[in-house]
Design an enzyme around this catalytic site. Structure first.
Site, PDB file in Angstrom:
ATOM      1  N   GLU A 222       0.847  -1.193   0.000  1.00  9.73           N
ATOM      2  CA  GLU A 222       0.000   0.000   0.000  1.00  9.73           C
ATOM      3  C   GLU A 222       0.887   1.250   0.000  1.00  9.73           C
ATOM      4  O   GLU A 222       1.914   1.311   0.682  1.00  9.73           O
ATOM      5  CB  GLU A 222      -0.869  -0.030   1.260  1.00  9.73           C
ATOM      6  CG  GLU A 222      -1.802   1.122   1.472  1.00  9.73           C
ATOM      7  CD  GLU A 222      -2.606   0.961   2.760  1.00  9.73           C
ATOM      8  OE1 GLU A 222      -3.559   1.735   2.945  1.00  9.73           O
ATOM      9  OE2 GLU A 222      -2.296   0.067   3.573  1.00  9.73           O
TER      10      GLU A 222
ATOM     11  N   LYS B 289      -9.326   2.277  -2.491  1.00  7.01           N
ATOM     12  CA  LYS B 289      -9.640   1.687  -1.194  1.00  7.01           C
ATOM     13  C   LYS B 289     -11.004   2.138  -0.687  1.00  7.01           C
ATOM     14  O   LYS B 289     -11.296   3.332  -0.613  1.00  7.01           O
ATOM     15  CB  LYS B 289      -8.545   2.080  -0.205  1.00  7.01           C
ATOM     16  CG  LYS B 289      -8.628   1.404   1.150  1.00  7.01           C
ATOM     17  CD  LYS B 289      -7.415   1.783   2.002  1.00  7.01           C
ATOM     18  CE  LYS B 289      -7.403   1.085   3.343  1.00  7.01           C
ATOM     19  NZ  LYS B 289      -6.197   1.436   4.129  1.00  7.01           N
TER      20      LYS B 289
ATOM     21  N   CYS C 274      -5.506  -3.327   2.497  1.00  2.00           N
ATOM     22  CA  CYS C 274      -5.343  -3.277   3.951  1.00  2.00           C
ATOM     23  C   CYS C 274      -6.663  -3.449   4.700  1.00  2.00           C
ATOM     24  O   CYS C 274      -7.207  -4.543   4.772  1.00  2.00           O
ATOM     25  CB  CYS C 274      -4.611  -1.998   4.334  1.00  2.00           C
ATOM     26  SG  CYS C 274      -3.854  -2.065   5.989  1.00  2.00           S
TER      27      CYS C 274
END
Length: 296
Positions: free
Chosen positions: A54, A125, A158
């Protein structure tokens, strides 16, 4: 390219790689150079899919939105994107790389997806963690699935992995592999050498949906924030295929996967199949996902 041909047959066995590295906050050019060196190492060992952490180009611990905005780039036009796309084409690999994306006045914690033919798309995300909420907008591109010669590739970043809906929707949409660029931080109660909560969530998501999950974490301490390391590749039955990597060293993990065997393994026994057994008379197949997401 998003999934369009559900009959496309993947390669029988594919090597996938998780690149664990230590980006330095603000050192974009150096981070890109180092990431490509590690991608080259993975490709030299036979990897066809390579996943980077990330925010691999910028680092993670921004001090302000102004700093994040200054370091972010347009995707795919920016220099980080162009360097990664060129590397994917040159090496003949599929590459998923975490990047700070600037789109007009908006910022996204995103992932670039590229392949031998060039830029394939972007994932943004969906679930922001901690101070990310001060800098980034929540993702607005849904959960795209990219149809490739290796199989169908989805992406999560994540904290997305804390939501079982993400893995389930990707599986329902046909994904075989989920690439997870991540910057795992210690969770409350976690000890340095003890179990990692993200591993349990990844293994559960993989097993419950018949997905191979490739998690690429970062290492190091940045502006006082330690990162967990221990990148992981999990096979479609939920068992570890490679890793965990170390707590504090850059590493390249590799694992072979057989996508067609993985699809067949969703049939757990004579009676049970992890996707077909869903009670769609009780809950919506798409878990109430927006119409625009279903149409992608």
């Amino acid at each position: 390219m998003q999934a369009s041909d559900p009959q496309r047959s993947p390669a029988t066995v594919t090597w996938v790689a998780s690149v664990q590295m230590e980006p330095v906050i603000g050192e974009v050019a150096a981070n890109i150079t180092r990431s490509i060196e590690l991608v080259e190492q993975a490709a030299a060992k036979g990897a066809r899919l390579v996943v980077l952490p990330e925010l691999a180009n910028t680092g993670y611990m921004f001090e302000s939105r102004e700093e994040a905005y200054a370091l972010a780039e347009a995707v795919p036009e920016g220099p980080s994107s162009q360097a990664w796309i060129a590397a994917a084409q040159r090496l003949g690999v599929y590459l998923v790389a975490g990047i700070a994306e600037r789109s007009g006045g908006r910022l996204y914690n995103a992932a670039l997806v590229a392949g031998p033919e060039g830029y394939l798309g972007t994932y943004r995300k969906l679930h922001l963690w901690g101070d990310e909420n001060l800098y980034f907008e929540a993702g607005d591109l849904g959960l795209p699935v990219f149809d490739t010669e290796l199989g169908r590739i989805g992406v999560a970043i994540c904290y997305d992995g804390w939501f079982p809906e993400v893995y389930r929707l990707l599986a329902v949409r046909g994904a075989d592999i989920v690439a997870v660029p991540t910057n795992w931080v210690p969770m409350p109660g976690q000890t340095r050498d003890g179990p990692v909560m993200a591993h349990a969530l990844t293994m559960g998501g993989a097993h419950s949906n018949g997905l191979t999950v490739v998690c690429a974490d970062r290492v190091g301490t940045e502006r006082g924030q330690p990162f967990v390391g221990r990148s992981l590749i999990v096979g479609s039955q939920g068992w570890t295929a490679a890793g965990p990597a170390s707590i504090d060293q850059e590493e390249v993990l590799l694992a072979p996967i057989d996508v067609r065997a993985s699809r067949r393994a969703r049939q757990l026994n004579d009676f049970n199949h992890v996707l077909r057994d869903r009670r769609r008379d009780i809950y919506d197949e798409q878990l109430g996902a927006a119409a625009s997401l279903r149409q992608r």
